[in-house]
Design an enzyme around this catalytic site. Sequence first.
Site, PDB file in Angstrom:
ATOM      1  N   LYS A  41       0.826  -1.207   0.000  1.00  0.00           N
ATOM      2  CA  LYS A  41       0.000   0.000   0.000  1.00  0.00           C
ATOM      3  C   LYS A  41       0.862   1.260   0.000  1.00  0.00           C
ATOM      4  CE  LYS A  41      -2.759   2.618   3.367  1.00  0.00           C
ATOM      5  NZ  LYS A  41      -1.710   3.421   4.021  1.00  0.00           N
ATOM      6  N   ASN A  42       1.816   1.341   0.928  1.00  0.00           N
ATOM      7  CA  ASN A  42       2.590   2.564   1.076  1.00  0.00           C
ATOM      8  C   ASN A  42       3.509   2.825  -0.116  1.00  0.00           C
ATOM      9  OD1 ASN A  42       1.387   3.184   3.510  1.00  0.00           O
ATOM     10  ND2 ASN A  42       2.940   2.142   4.734  1.00  0.00           N
ATOM     11  N   CYS A 135      -5.592   8.959   8.956  1.00  0.00           N
ATOM     12  CA  CYS A 135      -5.780   8.406  10.301  1.00  0.00           C
ATOM     13  C   CYS A 135      -5.396   9.422  11.373  1.00  0.00           C
ATOM     14  CB  CYS A 135      -4.908   7.157  10.487  1.00  0.00           C
ATOM     15  SG  CYS A 135      -5.663   5.644   9.894  1.00  0.00           S
ATOM     16  N   ARG A 140       1.877  14.523  12.284  1.00  0.00           N
ATOM     17  CA  ARG A 140       2.477  14.297  10.972  1.00  0.00           C
ATOM     18  C   ARG A 140       2.523  15.580  10.133  1.00  0.00           C
ATOM     19  NH1 ARG A 140       0.185   8.551   8.826  1.00  0.00           N
ATOM     20  NH2 ARG A 140      -1.841   9.518   8.921  1.00  0.00           N
ATOM     21  N   ASP A 327       4.001   0.642  12.115  1.00  0.00           N
ATOM     22  CA  ASP A 327       2.794   0.051  11.527  1.00  0.00           C
ATOM     23  C   ASP A 327       2.559  -1.391  11.963  1.00  0.00           C
ATOM     24  OD1 ASP A 327       2.040   2.330  10.245  1.00  0.00           O
ATOM     25  OD2 ASP A 327       2.643   1.710   8.239  1.00  0.00           O
ATOM     26  N   ARG A 419      -8.969   0.429   4.156  1.00  0.00           N
ATOM     27  CA  ARG A 419      -8.015   1.405   3.627  1.00  0.00           C
ATOM     28  C   ARG A 419      -6.670   0.769   3.311  1.00  0.00           C
ATOM     29  NH1 ARG A 419      -6.290   4.823   7.384  1.00  0.00           N
ATOM     30  NH2 ARG A 419      -5.092   5.795   5.716  1.00  0.00           N
TER      31      ARG A 419
END
Length: 443
Positions: A41-42, A135, A140, A327, A419
């Site tokens: 995903k990232n 999220c 961030r 994560d 997600r």
Amino acid sequence: MEDRTINTSAPATKTKTTPETILKIEGGHQLSGEIRVSGAKNSALAIIAGTLLCSEECRLTNVPDLADIKRMGDVIASLGVAIKAESGSLDFDTRHLSTAEAPYELVSKLRASFFIIGPLLARMGEAKVPLPGGCAIGARPVDLHVRGLRAMGAEVLIEHGVVQATVKGNRRRLQGAKIYLDYPSVGATETLMMAATLAEGQTILENAAQEPEVVDLANFCRSMGATIIGDGSNKIVIQGCDRLHSTNYPIIPDRIEAGTFLVAGAITQSEFSVFPVVPDHLRPVIAKLESTGTKVIADAPDRLRLVPQGLRATDIETLPYPGFPTDMQAQFMALLTLCEGTSVVTETVFENRMHHVAEFSRMGAVIKLKGNNAIINGVPFLSGAPVMATDLRASAALVLAALAAEGTTIMRGVHHMDRGYDNLEGKFKALGAKIERLTATDI
């Protein structure tokens, strides 16, 4: 007095609401077989933004089917990019990039959409991107991105929640620069690396992030003709070029999804295989699994087999790669609730990433919070309970806890899971888990 007639023959229109999606998980079942890992995903999110650097058509393969990927596609399409989706692949035609302004209603839903600011500036000399959403696990901030772009000659203003960046001069081209990042931010590293591929001259990023996803993005840019060296280390050097060409590029396997599956084997004391993986990307996860007594065996260069051998306590501190990934913190905490002894989990990356502690406690876990530390006393078993996922990784962690618990767990907040995990419940069902997706009206 005014005569008014009220029509009572038709009822007032009611707004229809979509029933809430939930997961019903029956714990205590052994898992077996093999489980396939989707694309990262990232990596995919940053690389989709990176397609804006290409002035031709390009294709991405091994793309996971996720809500966040669809949202990123919507952001890119809003800029004038034509996208064609097939099973596991996306084709991008960026030749007719028509605007450098991204709409708030799309960007506000996805933190990663801010990645587009670097490629837009590099390709068009301007960008107008709202501050992003995502999220609620920490601040961030984007100050490192902004500072780096300014060092490359961009004028950047942040007004009313929108970042406006422009490059002055006849050529409207960013300039190479030497940039030191105060923190090895993945997002800042990737944004500035992309911007530098089309800049004039050489850019040096020091204290850069070293995550595998950064390397994947660099490999993608190189496949289009970019000159990048040093990715995977804390110093990345990019020599800018005039244009980048078409490519067909496969996304790497998702190390966080793979790690989640490995923890699932440990927490349920089940033996099964996970593939495809890049074992080197999972070194910190494998090391911590082995410190709990779990055995991880490489059956092939891209395949790992988990062999449970009891569970004992261990300590974890999240750190930038190659440290233990933030994560994976929530998933490991689920495992540690059942490890004999006392474990301590220290979260150093995000300041607001312990909301899942309260949900584990509902299931019988014994956890005490002290600042950014969670002190976990292992218990003999967890019990099924109604729980709420508070963010993406917490959702997966609660699924893991539910698979190991006695009784049935009902998990809400499933949209968080969608997600970042491609058909998670389907993959677990294929291993023998008793898990089903329902609506709240079904229970």
